[in-house]
Design an enzyme around this catalytic site. Structure first.
Site, PDB file in Angstrom:
ATOM      1  CE  LYS A  69       8.254  29.725  -0.017  1.00  7.39           C
ATOM      2  NZ  LYS A  69       9.045  28.688  -0.715  1.00  7.39           N
TER       3      LYS A  69
ATOM      4  CG  ASN B 215       4.291  32.423  -2.072  1.00 13.42           C
ATOM      5  OD1 ASN B 215       4.089  32.981  -3.144  1.00 13.42           O
ATOM      6  ND2 ASN B 215       4.882  31.241  -1.986  1.00 13.42           N
TER       7      ASN B 215
ATOM      8  CG  HIS C 192      12.347  30.742  -7.928  1.00  7.32           C
ATOM      9  ND1 HIS C 192      11.229  30.360  -8.639  1.00  7.32           N
ATOM     10  CD2 HIS C 192      12.046  30.564  -6.619  1.00  7.32           C
ATOM     11  CE1 HIS C 192      10.289  29.987  -7.792  1.00  7.32           C
ATOM     12  NE2 HIS C 192      10.763  30.091  -6.563  1.00  7.32           N
TER      13      HIS C 192
END
Length: 460
Positions: free
Chosen positions: A120, A143, A190
């Site tokens: 990302k 982010n 996650h």
């Protein structure tokens, strides 16, 4: 746009995005209460400015005290929405959104959203550079470090926000609709935060949720999970591929990176001209090229930015060559999928340093590549025992008490022509503040391997 004048808004979580949300809400005329599970001593000096500017603070054990009396709740991405009280918030009808949704509702800018398990930050940064090279006003945020609430509301309709978006941020979107949405890849991650991996994938897929036919969905044609997640996307789907040619999209043909869009086909550059290495960075480049082209970036601007981009710190970052051994910092490799891509990027034997805080992922997918490419595995942190059990049959393994010790052990094990790679497959929070600190400690340890009088090729 959203009218917040006189509304009582509770912001939960006072790290960077929470602080930015508080300040934006104050500008919008809201009565703001900032809350955090941490107390004043744990948070530090940042609170002084918020309180002085008019934010009421509720910290520590009382941090959810005002939740059910709010007109709006804004949740920071670090807050786990499985907290039982959030179910009561929804039951009472109080709107609950995140910082991304708040920034979007308070901005006229054009949004380009980038998400995926890996890549990302690199793709977001590269896309921002391409747009600027093309003369398209672009601001990178989200982010990647700068909160959207600090950037987006001040921008006009002809300016772009290139937003890196995590699954945690996408959990709380409602009306957020990026003009271009990129889903780079999907792999388990996650799982300390999600009950099922499908929940994680579903959160990522929300980037497409509100798109319409005039919007664009950029997807990875080589990733079946991405294609499944984007199946219901309302935008125009355009793909990129590292391994196959496409009628429309961005792909690799021999040594050429090809862009085929709107009836035109053009070679952007040679793959060998890219300064960023690795199969994952080739995919990131394809995604950025395709997204930039859909908003009007011409091929020459794309080529100039793409071939000049040297990558990001802590992402397969070459640190030094000492005694014929190359040291590479991939501290951002915080999940198994990222480490797989990193290992695939090298053909020389590797001494791998891994470990940290376990995110409840499955380390078994590493087994074939570790067996094939890693001559020795050095483990650190809380997950060392779990990783040793999962990978015991792949190669010789030893544990180190610190990252500095791991670097010394790796240096002793590596021979000229080999690589010492830090790619942890774990979070950093057992030993470090974040992956950036872990990467800096690794680089300092590498530089400490030789006396200052010696020159180190490529010293960072």
């Amino acid at each position: 746009m959203i009218d917040l004048s006189g509304k009582r808004v509770v912001v939960i979580g006072l790290a960077r995005s929470g602080e930015a949300a508080c300040r934006l809400l104050l500008k919008q005329g809201a009565a703001v209460i900032g809350t955090d599970r941490r107390d004043e001593r744990q948070i530090g000096d940042d609170l002084c400015g918020l309180e002085r500017d008019g934010v009421g603070l509720e910290l520590g054990e009382q941090y959810l005290r005002s939740l059910l009396s709010a007109d709006l709740v804004v949740v920071s991405p670090g807050v786990d929405l499985r907290e039982p009280l959030f179910a009561r918030v929804r039951e009472t009808g109080i709107p609950l959104i995140g910082e991304v949704e708040l920034a979007y509702r308070c901005s006229e800018a054009t949004f380009i959203g980038v998400t995926g398990t890996n890549g990302k930050s690199t793709t977001t940064t590269l896309l921002g550079l391409i747009l600027k090279q093309a003369g398209i006003p672009a601001h990178v945020a989200g982010n990647i470090g700068t909160p959207l609430c600090r950037v987006a509301p001040s921008l006009s309709a002809d300016e772009c926000v290139v937003a890196e978006l995590s699954s945690f941020q996408l959990e709380t979107v409602e009306t957020f609709k990026p003009r271009v949405a990129l889903l780079l890849n999907l792999a388990p991650d996650h799982l300390d935060r999600y009950d099922r991996v499908e929940d994680y994938y579903r959160a990522k897929a929300r980037i497409f949720e509100n798109q319409r036919s005039s919007d664009v969905a950029v997807v990875n044609a080589d990733d079946p999970l991405v294609l499944r997640a984007a199946a219901q996307a309302g935008g125009r789907k355009i793909a990129f591929s590292r391994i196959g040619s496409l009628t429309e999209g961005a792909y690799v043909e021999g040594d050429q990176l090809i862009l085929a869009l709107d009836g035109r086909r053009e070679a952007i550059c040679r793959v060998s001209e890219l300064k960023i290495r690795g199969v994952h960075n080739l995919e990131n480049s394809l995604a950025a090229v395709l997204a930039a082209a859909t908003v009007g970036a011409p091929p020459m601007a794309i080529r100039t930015a793409l071939t000049g981009f040297e990558g990001l710190e802590h992402r397969l970052e070459f640190v030094a060559e000492i005694g014929g051994v190359r040291y590479v910092n991939d501290s951002k490799g915080t999940n198994v999928g990222a480490v797989v891509r990193s290992l695939e990027s090298f053909t020389d034997p590797i001494v791998l340093i891994a470990g940290g805080r376990d995110k409840h992922g499955d380390f078994a997918p590493l087994l074939p590549l570790v067996r094939e490419r890693v001559k020795r595995l050095i483990l650190i942190g809380e997950a060392a025992g779990v990783m040793q059990c999962a990978l015991a049959s792949a190669c010789p393994i030893e544990e180190a008490r610190s990252l500095q010790e791991a670097v010394r052990l790796a240096a002793a094990a590596a021979s000229p022509g080999e690589i010492v790679l830090l790619s942890p497959a774990c979070a950093s929070f057992d030993m470090f503040a974040d992956f950036e600190e872990r990467g800096r400690v690794f680089k300092a340890a590498v530089r400490g391997l030789v006396p200052p009088a010696y020159s180190i090729r490529g010293q960072a």
